[in-house]
Scaffold this motif. Sequence first.
Motif, PDB file in Angstrom:
ATOM      1  N   ASP A 184     -28.854  73.914  16.726  1.00 35.43           N
ATOM      2  CA  ASP A 184     -28.221  73.374  15.523  1.00 35.43           C
ATOM      3  C   ASP A 184     -27.012  74.179  15.063  1.00 35.43           C
ATOM      4  OD1 ASP A 184     -30.158  71.348  15.409  1.00 35.43           O
ATOM      5  OD2 ASP A 184     -31.529  72.627  14.276  1.00 35.43           O
ATOM      6  N   ILE A 185     -26.628  75.190  15.837  1.00 34.24           N
ATOM      7  CA  ILE A 185     -25.455  76.012  15.491  1.00 34.24           C
ATOM      8  C   ILE A 185     -24.341  75.667  16.468  1.00 34.24           C
ATOM      9  CG2 ILE A 185     -24.537  78.341  15.273  1.00 34.24           C
ATOM     10  CD1 ILE A 185     -27.349  79.249  14.456  1.00 34.24           C
ATOM     11  N   ASN A 186     -23.374  74.916  15.979  1.00 27.85           N
ATOM     12  CA  ASN A 186     -22.263  74.451  16.800  1.00 27.85           C
ATOM     13  C   ASN A 186     -21.189  75.535  16.882  1.00 27.85           C
ATOM     14  OD1 ASN A 186     -19.396  73.020  16.808  1.00 27.85           O
ATOM     15  ND2 ASN A 186     -20.857  71.736  17.939  1.00 27.85           N
ATOM     16  N   ILE A 187     -20.754  75.833  18.101  1.00 26.25           N
ATOM     17  CA  ILE A 187     -19.763  76.892  18.315  1.00 26.25           C
ATOM     18  C   ILE A 187     -18.418  76.533  17.686  1.00 26.25           C
ATOM     19  CG2 ILE A 187     -18.544  78.264  20.058  1.00 26.25           C
ATOM     20  CD1 ILE A 187     -21.619  78.823  19.695  1.00 26.25           C
ATOM     21  N   GLY A 188     -18.016  75.275  17.761  1.00 17.70           N
ATOM     22  CA  GLY A 188     -16.772  74.849  17.125  1.00 17.70           C
ATOM     23  C   GLY A 188     -16.798  75.078  15.623  1.00 17.70           C
ATOM     24  N   TYR A 189     -17.938  74.792  15.003  1.00 13.80           N
ATOM     25  CA  TYR A 189     -18.087  75.026  13.565  1.00 13.80           C
ATOM     26  C   TYR A 189     -17.924  76.510  13.250  1.00 13.80           C
ATOM     27  CZ  TYR A 189     -20.298  75.670   9.043  1.00 13.80           C
ATOM     28  OH  TYR A 189     -20.555  76.048   7.755  1.00 13.80           O
ATOM     29  N   VAL A 190     -18.562  77.359  14.048  1.00 15.94           N
ATOM     30  CA  VAL A 190     -18.479  78.806  13.812  1.00 15.94           C
ATOM     31  C   VAL A 190     -17.032  79.282  13.957  1.00 15.94           C
ATOM     32  CG1 VAL A 190     -19.232  81.088  14.586  1.00 15.94           C
ATOM     33  CG2 VAL A 190     -20.865  79.184  14.568  1.00 15.94           C
ATOM     34  N   VAL A 191     -16.363  78.839  15.003  1.00 15.72           N
ATOM     35  CA  VAL A 191     -14.976  79.252  15.232  1.00 15.72           C
ATOM     36  C   VAL A 191     -14.095  78.830  14.054  1.00 15.72           C
ATOM     37  CG1 VAL A 191     -12.932  78.843  16.677  1.00 15.72           C
ATOM     38  CG2 VAL A 191     -15.138  79.352  17.746  1.00 15.72           C
ATOM     39  N   ARG A 192     -14.220  77.588  13.622  1.00 15.32           N
ATOM     40  CA  ARG A 192     -13.402  77.113  12.493  1.00 15.32           C
ATOM     41  C   ARG A 192     -13.714  77.884  11.209  1.00 15.32           C
ATOM     42  NH1 ARG A 192     -14.341  72.496  15.370  1.00 15.32           N
ATOM     43  NH2 ARG A 192     -12.575  71.123  15.762  1.00 15.32           N
ATOM     44  N   ALA A 193     -14.985  78.186  10.996  1.00 18.26           N
ATOM     45  CA  ALA A 193     -15.392  78.871   9.762  1.00 18.26           C
ATOM     46  C   ALA A 193     -14.931  80.321   9.734  1.00 18.26           C
ATOM     47  CB  ALA A 193     -16.915  78.804   9.612  1.00 18.26           C
ATOM     48  N   MET A 194     -14.846  80.959  10.887  1.00 16.94           N
ATOM     49  CA  MET A 194     -14.499  82.374  10.925  1.00 16.94           C
ATOM     50  C   MET A 194     -12.984  82.614  11.015  1.00 16.94           C
ATOM     51  SD  MET A 194     -17.510  83.449  10.528  1.00 16.94           S
ATOM     52  CE  MET A 194     -17.409  85.215  10.632  1.00 16.94           C
ATOM     53  N   GLU A 195     -12.259  81.673  11.575  1.00 18.36           N
ATOM     54  CA  GLU A 195     -10.805  81.813  11.677  1.00 18.36           C
ATOM     55  C   GLU A 195     -10.184  81.359  10.353  1.00 18.36           C
ATOM     56  OE1 GLU A 195      -8.710  82.855  14.357  1.00 18.36           O
ATOM     57  OE2 GLU A 195     -10.605  83.583  15.168  1.00 18.36           O
ATOM     58  N   ASP A 196      -9.196  82.094   9.871  1.00 15.23           N
ATOM     59  CA  ASP A 196      -8.576  81.690   8.608  1.00 15.23           C
ATOM     60  C   ASP A 196      -7.368  80.779   8.809  1.00 15.23           C
ATOM     61  OD1 ASP A 196      -6.976  83.666   9.628  1.00 15.23           O
ATOM     62  OD2 ASP A 196      -7.003  84.924   7.846  1.00 15.23           O
ATOM     63  N   ASP A 197      -6.881  80.695  10.025  1.00 17.38           N
ATOM     64  CA  ASP A 197      -5.809  79.736  10.310  1.00 17.38           C
ATOM     65  C   ASP A 197      -5.673  79.540  11.819  1.00 17.38           C
ATOM     66  OD1 ASP A 197      -3.636  81.340  11.600  1.00 17.38           O
ATOM     67  OD2 ASP A 197      -3.598  82.371   9.683  1.00 17.38           O
ATOM     68  N   PHE A 198      -5.024  78.488  12.170  1.00 13.50           N
ATOM     69  CA  PHE A 198      -4.721  78.196  13.571  1.00 13.50           C
ATOM     70  C   PHE A 198      -3.220  77.975  13.722  1.00 13.50           C
ATOM     71  CE2 PHE A 198      -9.221  77.108  13.432  1.00 13.50           C
ATOM     72  CZ  PHE A 198      -9.673  77.710  14.590  1.00 13.50           C
ATOM     73  N   LEU A 199      -2.439  78.773  13.024  1.00 14.53           N
ATOM     74  CA  LEU A 199      -0.990  78.666  13.079  1.00 14.53           C
ATOM     75  C   LEU A 199      -0.493  79.396  14.329  1.00 14.53           C
ATOM     76  CD1 LEU A 199      -0.230  79.378   9.310  1.00 14.53           C
ATOM     77  CD2 LEU A 199      -0.540  77.177  10.443  1.00 14.53           C
ATOM     78  N   LEU A 200      -0.311  78.649  15.394  1.00 14.63           N
ATOM     79  CA  LEU A 200       0.058  79.247  16.673  1.00 14.63           C
ATOM     80  C   LEU A 200       1.511  79.714  16.716  1.00 14.63           C
ATOM     81  CD1 LEU A 200      -1.731  76.777  19.114  1.00 14.63           C
ATOM     82  CD2 LEU A 200      -2.588  78.913  18.165  1.00 14.63           C
ATOM     83  N   LEU A 201       2.356  79.019  15.999  1.00 15.36           N
ATOM     84  CA  LEU A 201       3.785  79.350  15.949  1.00 15.36           C
ATOM     85  C   LEU A 201       4.268  79.245  14.509  1.00 15.36           C
ATOM     86  CD1 LEU A 201       5.091  77.161  18.919  1.00 15.36           C
ATOM     87  CD2 LEU A 201       4.745  79.628  18.953  1.00 15.36           C
TER      88      LEU A 201
END
Length: 145
Positions: free
Chosen positions: A73-90
């Motif tokens: 019940d622990i989705n890795i995508g959910y964890v990644v999104r919750a722990m990262e504060d942004d996905f600003l690649l450029l």
Amino acid sequence: MRLKKYTDYALRVLIYTSSLPEGELARKKEISDVFHISENHLGKIIHQLNKLELIETIRGRSGGIKLAKEPRDINIGYVVRAMEDDFLLLECFDNDTNYCVITPACKLRHVLNDALRAFLEVVDNYTLYDLLSNKDELRELMDIT
């Protein structure tokens, strides 16, 4: 793309905690020693995982941490999104701070946005349970008996 150490360590905490024998609690000091992470930094990660209701913390002399949910019940995508504060690649991913003059004609932003979406789509397909298919090997490497 590179995930922050904070996210990496959060995933390690979840893997370690779920690799323990049933009913056994993980302790911050043990995790710190196994992964060479400062206990102070680990405390912040554990606090956030607790706020996300992914782990439970038990206080006191015989306290520790345990999963709050089943690994399935622990989705890795959910964890990644919750722990990262942004996905600003450029720079151009943030309209407030983008000063790149070629942004209106540049295709790179779209290519990397597609790549980011594809990455998140892949990690969304995995749960903590999927990362434990080699639990015996993980336990040996983490010195869990």
